[in-house]
Write a protein that holds these residues in place. Structure first.
Motif, PDB file in Angstrom:
ATOM      1  N   SER A 569       0.819  -1.217   0.000  1.00  0.00           N
ATOM      2  CA  SER A 569       0.000   0.000   0.000  1.00  0.00           C
ATOM      3  C   SER A 569       0.851   1.264   0.000  1.00  0.00           C
ATOM      4  O   SER A 569       0.320   2.373  -0.066  1.00  0.00           O
ATOM      5  CB  SER A 569      -0.939   0.007   1.213  1.00  0.00           C
ATOM      6  N   LYS A 729      -6.958  -1.082   4.070  1.00  0.00           N
ATOM      7  CA  LYS A 729      -5.899  -0.363   3.354  1.00  0.00           C
ATOM      8  C   LYS A 729      -6.411   0.147   2.001  1.00  0.00           C
ATOM      9  O   LYS A 729      -6.050   1.251   1.570  1.00  0.00           O
ATOM     10  CB  LYS A 729      -4.680  -1.262   3.145  1.00  0.00           C
ATOM     11  N   LEU A 759      -3.359  -0.492  -4.453  1.00  0.00           N
ATOM     12  CA  LEU A 759      -3.232  -1.781  -3.774  1.00  0.00           C
ATOM     13  C   LEU A 759      -4.195  -2.804  -4.359  1.00  0.00           C
ATOM     14  O   LEU A 759      -3.814  -3.950  -4.635  1.00  0.00           O
ATOM     15  CB  LEU A 759      -3.485  -1.598  -2.270  1.00  0.00           C
TER      16      LEU A 759
END
Length: 769
Positions: A569, A729, A759
């Motif tokens: 991330s 995330k 991500l």
């Protein structure tokens, strides 16, 4: 990795003796094991150690030269001589000068007290003697904390017409000054030889004034701790009684340095009081420390205390700057060998010893830092337990202009053109005389906690105070697997850990959070601590270190996956990536080049290379040591500092590129010939699954525990923890949630596509490969 060894090992016969002593002394056997191992082998010596007291003080007249000194000082008083006390610029010298000056005043003499500055050098010099005689022309000259190695200067004093008394505690030279000398190192009737300079001055005070000199035990205790002499025997009695005086009736001259709410311990003196006194000398103003200790006006005391505190802050900044400068030089060189030699003409010679000690501890090898003065480099050496730096210097003395010291510390001067020759010669000496095991940090433990702790034993450990040199605080170990861990407050680096055996605290332990939480077998090295709150006592363990085996990664699949998702991330950093094959990676490993970090983002990657990586240490998530010796690192966290490694090899590409900020601008060699980790396949990128998690977050955001995405995923029943963390995330990248306030906040009214999350896209791509 660290080596953990018992401080002592006992035979069956010794264990029987320990058991008998424990019954005689009414102590726990574990307490007596510590005392027996440290040389206390009978009931009387144990009783004396457990009950330190002024009653154990040795008569000062057992010290050779004391009777003669008292007769001469008495004559000086009766004949009204001019008397000079000459000390040193460090805490011991300042305290010794203060004690001797006050003792002489109590005896009826008004002395002149002189201390040199660091620029004048240690001990007596003819130049300073001339200055003193030009102004005071003393008839009696008394040294404290110096003089035993100044035979020529003593002769010069005598030629000028002065009587001389040398009081000192340093090692005896081949040539002793021809005058009255008082030093516990002499082979005489005085059975304790580890007094500091102030301790010797205190003994002179007792010889002159009897027990009324005990009022100066506070200064004696400060100096004893500051000078790092062993806290055993009479020193233990001195510090114990001095601490009682400081806690019950502290002098105004150091009261400003104390925290009124806390009891003062030897550690307080070592880390709070002594550094401020020493800072004055290091900043070239030792006289301000002397004035403070002899001042009675409260306003002037306040001003001088503030000055010394400011000096200490400035000293810390100088040391930090010098340390960072030295670290940068080490990084530029690409790590260290078996000894560190650095030189910089901009450094301050008053601080290189402090920083050399810090580097020696950090890199677990000797360190010598030099300051250039013209063509001469003046250096300060510090070493580690297993390496005798004095013998190493002696073996290379053909390249050295001058040196002196002992096994763990030395001063050394070398000409500029011999610096590199000395560096090469010392490295060769270390390689020839020491194995790699000698440079492995060792932690000594005093026992293992296998069940609930014994509160009687813990309270007996408190009776072993004061702790310090020669009487270190006992360290213990307990073996654990997975532990519940929490930061003591949002974003704090300090951890609260609950074990079935004892409640634990780990100050600054955040880098070990994942290790503590995973099921890998680990050893927690801790010290017992007793605290009181509202009249109730609490016993906790203060963790000092964590140790684990090379196979810890086999138990940490989930934690490794969390670390990799967190890394994925993050943004890629700008660095020079060179792609290599597995064969090339194996060749690099075989070269055994010092200062190389081998990074594996998946434990299976490490296992596939394990036979090649051989004897290298293996760390999880963060380097366990701050040096940059070659090692394997599995799934390093974003904050891991790898900048000092000469070479960095990624053994797989499970995080799709280089995302460690500490590798910005460096060259990284990356091997892609390894399969994606198994956890990638376990994640769902299905829109409905992710929306389901978001719905739970929205409905329960006020009640969810945790300060970070990882905390929320682990501590709340929201579904599969890794899947929830991945979703959190992704949502952070889409600005649907935030943790900026220290807790989860769901941001209402924001709309975004999953494909806007880097991500999310990377994981989908990796699943498709």
């Amino acid at each position: 990795m660290k080596r953990i060894l018992p401080e002592f090992e006992f035979s069956e016969e010794q264990l029987n003796i320990v058991g008998n002593l424990a019954r005689q002394c009414k102590l726990c056997e574990d307490t007596v094991k510590i005392l027996y191992g440290r040389g206390l082998r009978d009931k009387d010596s144990i009783d004396r150690f457990m009950h330190p007291s002024k009653d154990h003080f040795i008569s000062p007249f057992k010290m050779s030269g004391m009777e003669e000194a008292v007769r001469l000082i008495t004559r000086a008083r009766d004949e009204e001589w001019s008397v000079v006390v000459y000390g040193d610029y460090d805490a011991d010298g300042i305290c010794a000068s203060t004690i001797m000056g006050n003792a002489l005043r109590d005896f009826g003499i008004e002395p002149i007290i002189c201390v040199p500055e660091r620029t004048n050098g240690y001990g007596l010099s003819t130049a300073l003697i001339d200055e003193i005689f030009d102004e005071y022309f003393p008839q009696l000259f008394i040294t404290v904390d110096c003089g035993i190695s100044c035979a020529d200067e003593v002769e010069y004093l005598k030629e000028l017409g002065a009587e001389v008394i040398v009081t000192d505690h340093h090692e005896l030279p081949d040539r002793i000054p021809d005058c009255i000398c008082i030093n516990p190192k002499f082979n005489d009737g005085y059975i304790y030889d580890n007094l500091c300079g102030a301790g010797v001055a205190f003994k002179v005070g007792c010889a002159l004034n009897g027990e009324s000199a005990y009022k100066y035990l506070d200064f004696t205790a400060i100096a004893t701790v500051a000078d790092s002499v062993p806290l055993t025997g009479e020193n233990r009695d001195i510090v114990f009684e001095g601490l009682k005086l400081i806690n019950n009736n502290p002098s105004l001259c150091y009261k400003q340095f104390l925290n009124k709410a806390d009891a003062v311990t030897a550690q307080t003196l070592a880390f709070t009081v002594a550094p401020k006194i020493n800072a004055a000398g290091r900043m070239g103003d030792a006289k301000s420390a002397l004035r403070l200790f002899n001042e009675t006006d409260e306003n002037k005391i306040f001003d001088l205390s503030a000055k010394l505190t400011a000096y200490n802050v400035e000293r810390q900044k100088y040391c930090d700057d010098l340390y960072l400068s030295a670290k940068e030089m080490i990084k530029q060189r690409g790590g260290t060998g078996k000894i560190i030699l650095l030189c910089n003409e901009d450094w301050n010679s008053g601080f290189v010893g402090i920083v050399a000690a810090r580097l020696a501890d950090e890199y677990c090898c000797p360190a010598i830092l030099f300051v250039k003065h013209g063509d001469m480099l003046k250096g300060s050496a510090r070493s580690i337990e297993n390496v005798n730096v004095f013998e190493a210097l002696k073996a290379c003395e053909e390249y050295i202009a001058e040196f002196g010291g002992h096994s763990q510390a030395a001063g050394v001067n070398v000409t500029a053109d011999n610096f590199e020759k000395l560096s090469d010669a010392l490295e060769e000496y270390m390689t020839a005389h020491y194995s790699s095991d000698d440079f492995v940090p060792t932690v000594y433990i005093n026992g293992e906690l296998t069940g609930e702790y014994n509160s009687k034993f813990v309270k007996e450990l408190e009776m072993l105070e004061p702790y310090g040199v020669g009487n270190r605080r006992p360290m213990f170990v307990c073996e654990e697997s997975s532990l519940p861990v929490r930061a003591i407050k949002p974003l704090s680096p300090h951890l609260s850990i609950r074990s079935d055996k004892i409640e634990l605290m780990y100050f600054g332990g955040s880098k070990y959070k994942k290790i503590l939480e995973c099921s890998a077998p680990k050893k927690l090295l801790f010290e017992y601590n007793i605290s009181s709150f509202r009249g109730k006592e609490y016993i906790k363990g203060f963790i000092r270190d964590v140790a684990y085996g090379k196979d810890a990664g086999a138990y940490a699949d989930d934690e490794i996956a969390f670390a990799c998702i967190d890394m994925l991330s993050s943004q890629e950093v700008n660095c020079n990536v060179q792609h290599i094959s597995r064969g090339q990676a194996e060749q690099i490993i075989a070269q055994k080049e010092e200062g190389t970090a081998f990074i594996a983002w998946d434990y299976n990657t490490y296992k596939s290379f394990a036979t090649h990586l051989g004897g290298l240490g293996v760390d999880l998530f963060a380097p366990s040591a701050r040096h940059f010796k070659s090692q394997v690192l599995i799934a390093p966290l974003k904050e891991a500092d790898l900048s000092g490694y000469k070479r960095v090899i990624f053994l797989d590409n499970a995080v799709k590129g280089v995302r460690l900020s500490s590798l910005e601008g460096k060259t990284v060699e990356l091997c892609e010939e390894n399969s994606a980790p198994a956890w990638i396949k376990s994640l769902s990128c299905d829109r409905d699954d992710l929306l389901g998690i978001f719905a739970k977050l929205s409905a329960n955001s006020e009640n969810l525990e945790g300060y970070t995405a990882e905390d929320v995923a682990k501590r709340n029943p929201l579904g599969d923890k890794l899947q929830v963390f991945f979703a959190l995330k992704v949502f952070e990248q889409l600005s649907l949630i935030s943790f900026e306030s220290g807790r989860l906040e769901v941001i209402r009214g924001v709309k975004s596509k999953l494909e806007n999350s880097p991500l999310y896209n990377m994981v989908k791509q990796m699943q498709a490969e």
